[in-house]
Write an enzyme that holds these catalytic residues in place. Structure first.
Site, PDB file in Angstrom:
ATOM      1  N   LYS A 145     -17.988  25.128 -26.658  1.00  0.00           N
ATOM      2  CA  LYS A 145     -18.185  23.674 -26.542  1.00  0.00           C
ATOM      3  C   LYS A 145     -19.464  23.223 -27.243  1.00  0.00           C
ATOM      4  CE  LYS A 145     -18.164  23.628 -21.957  1.00  0.00           C
ATOM      5  NZ  LYS A 145     -17.865  25.029 -21.588  1.00  0.00           N
ATOM      6  N   ARG A 193     -16.479  18.134 -15.107  1.00  0.00           N
ATOM      7  CA  ARG A 193     -16.053  19.457 -14.638  1.00  0.00           C
ATOM      8  C   ARG A 193     -15.268  19.371 -13.348  1.00  0.00           C
ATOM      9  NH1 ARG A 193     -20.149  22.516 -17.530  1.00  0.00           N
ATOM     10  NH2 ARG A 193     -19.806  24.733 -17.297  1.00  0.00           N
ATOM     11  N   ARG A 197     -23.958  36.640 -25.702  1.00  0.00           N
ATOM     12  CA  ARG A 197     -24.937  35.550 -25.681  1.00  0.00           C
ATOM     13  C   ARG A 197     -26.090  35.882 -24.725  1.00  0.00           C
ATOM     14  NH1 ARG A 197     -22.938  29.648 -23.966  1.00  0.00           N
ATOM     15  NH2 ARG A 197     -23.346  30.387 -21.857  1.00  0.00           N
ATOM     16  N   ARG A 239     -30.359  33.275 -20.399  1.00  0.00           N
ATOM     17  CA  ARG A 239     -29.850  32.387 -19.366  1.00  0.00           C
ATOM     18  C   ARG A 239     -29.548  33.202 -18.123  1.00  0.00           C
ATOM     19  NH1 ARG A 239     -25.465  28.022 -21.480  1.00  0.00           N
ATOM     20  NH2 ARG A 239     -24.662  28.456 -19.398  1.00  0.00           N
ATOM     21  N   ARG A 261     -18.346  32.020 -12.601  1.00  0.00           N
ATOM     22  CA  ARG A 261     -18.176  30.784 -13.382  1.00  0.00           C
ATOM     23  C   ARG A 261     -16.723  30.612 -13.811  1.00  0.00           C
ATOM     24  NH1 ARG A 261     -22.417  32.179 -17.730  1.00  0.00           N
ATOM     25  NH2 ARG A 261     -21.891  30.253 -18.818  1.00  0.00           N
TER      26      ARG A 261
HETATM   27  P1  ADP Z   1     -21.024  26.942 -19.677  1.00  0.00           P
HETATM   28  O1  ADP Z   1     -19.919  26.031 -20.090  1.00  0.00           O
HETATM   29  O2  ADP Z   1     -21.257  28.068 -20.623  1.00  0.00           O
HETATM   30  O3  ADP Z   1     -20.901  27.408 -18.258  1.00  0.00           O
HETATM   31  P2  ADP Z   1     -22.985  24.740 -19.323  1.00  0.00           P
HETATM   32  O4  ADP Z   1     -24.306  24.670 -19.991  1.00  0.00           O
HETATM   33  O5  ADP Z   1     -22.002  23.652 -19.601  1.00  0.00           O
HETATM   34  O6  ADP Z   1     -22.427  26.161 -19.751  1.00  0.00           O
HETATM   35  O7  ADP Z   1     -23.199  24.811 -17.739  1.00  0.00           O
HETATM   36  C1  ADP Z   1     -24.044  25.740 -17.116  1.00  0.00           C
HETATM   37  C2  ADP Z   1     -24.059  25.501 -15.603  1.00  0.00           C
HETATM   38  O8  ADP Z   1     -24.628  24.213 -15.333  1.00  0.00           O
HETATM   39  C3  ADP Z   1     -22.688  25.463 -14.924  1.00  0.00           C
HETATM   40  O9  ADP Z   1     -22.232  26.751 -14.551  1.00  0.00           O
HETATM   41  C4  ADP Z   1     -22.984  24.597 -13.691  1.00  0.00           C
HETATM   42  O10 ADP Z   1     -23.653  25.341 -12.698  1.00  0.00           O
HETATM   43  C5  ADP Z   1     -23.971  23.575 -14.245  1.00  0.00           C
HETATM   44  N1  ADP Z   1     -23.281  22.372 -14.748  1.00  0.00           N
HETATM   45  C6  ADP Z   1     -23.235  21.951 -16.038  1.00  0.00           C
HETATM   46  N2  ADP Z   1     -22.506  20.833 -16.172  1.00  0.00           N
HETATM   47  C7  ADP Z   1     -22.050  20.537 -14.919  1.00  0.00           C
HETATM   48  C8  ADP Z   1     -21.206  19.517 -14.394  1.00  0.00           C
HETATM   49  N3  ADP Z   1     -20.665  18.576 -15.183  1.00  0.00           N
HETATM   50  N4  ADP Z   1     -20.954  19.521 -13.049  1.00  0.00           N
HETATM   51  C9  ADP Z   1     -21.486  20.455 -12.246  1.00  0.00           C
HETATM   52  N5  ADP Z   1     -22.279  21.459 -12.671  1.00  0.00           N
HETATM   53  C10 ADP Z   1     -22.562  21.510 -14.001  1.00  0.00           C
END
Ligand code: ADP
Length: 194
Positions: free
Chosen positions: A14, A90, A129, A135, A146
């Site tokens: 993404k 999400r 990664r 991270r 996740r």
């Molecule tokens: P990835 O898609 O690789 O998991 P992101 O950077 O989008 O990476 O998200 C990392 C973490 O941040 C998620 O696992 C969640 O804990 C939190 N997070 C990100 N966006 C949201 C969202 N829209 N709603 C709830 N939690 C979120």
């Protein structure tokens, strides 16, 4: 305005595709994950709270996320070509909130792009990664959590966009460039209908 949700499991690319789309269409990139990591880096109250959830692979509560994204939209809505929403929505509640936020200033979501990637490849990419990202959530135990959260809580968002005619799947691609070419075609089709 061109408003796009870029959707997909963790590791689906993404962020990478968002960067390319932003450059081509001159959009504002709003990544809720980046916003939360920024709060964590600055040691804010939100950051400390979010860190406890993110490091275990859990989602941050909807109300906090919606407030955060709403503030960013407000900041930029008057001076941009549109937004790309990365990692948001999400949950179905977040998807409904996004429609309401856009409607509040007379705009709509143009389309939702679902980046489809096979699960073993997702795990492989995230582990790789993790070697350089530092991270807290790029390790096998948290990656599994996740992906479980993605299946249980986030995948219903697909049905929400299918039922409102804005869902597009991007699949059967291998390279970053191939995904991007497909995405551009889908965006052009949704803008001009050819
Ligand atoms: P990835 O898609 O690789 O998991 P992101 O950077 O989008 O990476 O998200 C990392 C973490 O941040 C998620 O696992 C969640 O804990 C939190 N997070 C990100 N966006 C949201 C969202 N829209 N709603 C709830 N939690 C979120």
């Amino acid at each position: 305005m061109l408003n796009i949700v870029i959707f997909g499991a963790p590791g689906s690319g993404k962020g990478t595709q968002s960067e390319l789309i932003v450059k081509k269409y001159n959009l504002v990139h709003l990544s809720t994950g980046d916003m939360l990591r920024d709060e964590i880096a600055r040691g804010t109250d939100i950051g400390r709270f979010a860190d406890t959830l993110i490091s275990k692979g859990n989602l941050v509560p909807d109300d906090l996320i919606i407030k955060m994204i709403s503030a960013k939209i407000d900041e930029r809505k008057g001076d941009c070509n549109g937004f790309i929403f990365d990692g948001f929505p999400r949950t179905v509640a977040q998807a409904e909130a996004l429609d309401a936020l856009l409607a509040s200033f007379g705009k709509k979501l143009t389309l939702m792009l679902d980046l489809r990637v096979e699960e073993p490849l997702l795990v492989e990419r995230l582990l790789k990664r993790g070697e350089t990202s530092h991270r807290a959530d790029d390790n096998l135990e948290v990656i599994k959590k996740r992906l479980q959260v993605y299946h249980e809580v986030t995948m219903p968002v697909i049905e929400f966009y299918k039922s409102t005619g804005r869902y597009v799947a991007v699949e059967n691609c291998t390279t970053v460039e191939e995904y991007f070419q497909s995405i551009v075609q889908l965006i052009e089709f949704s803008i001009c209908g050819f």
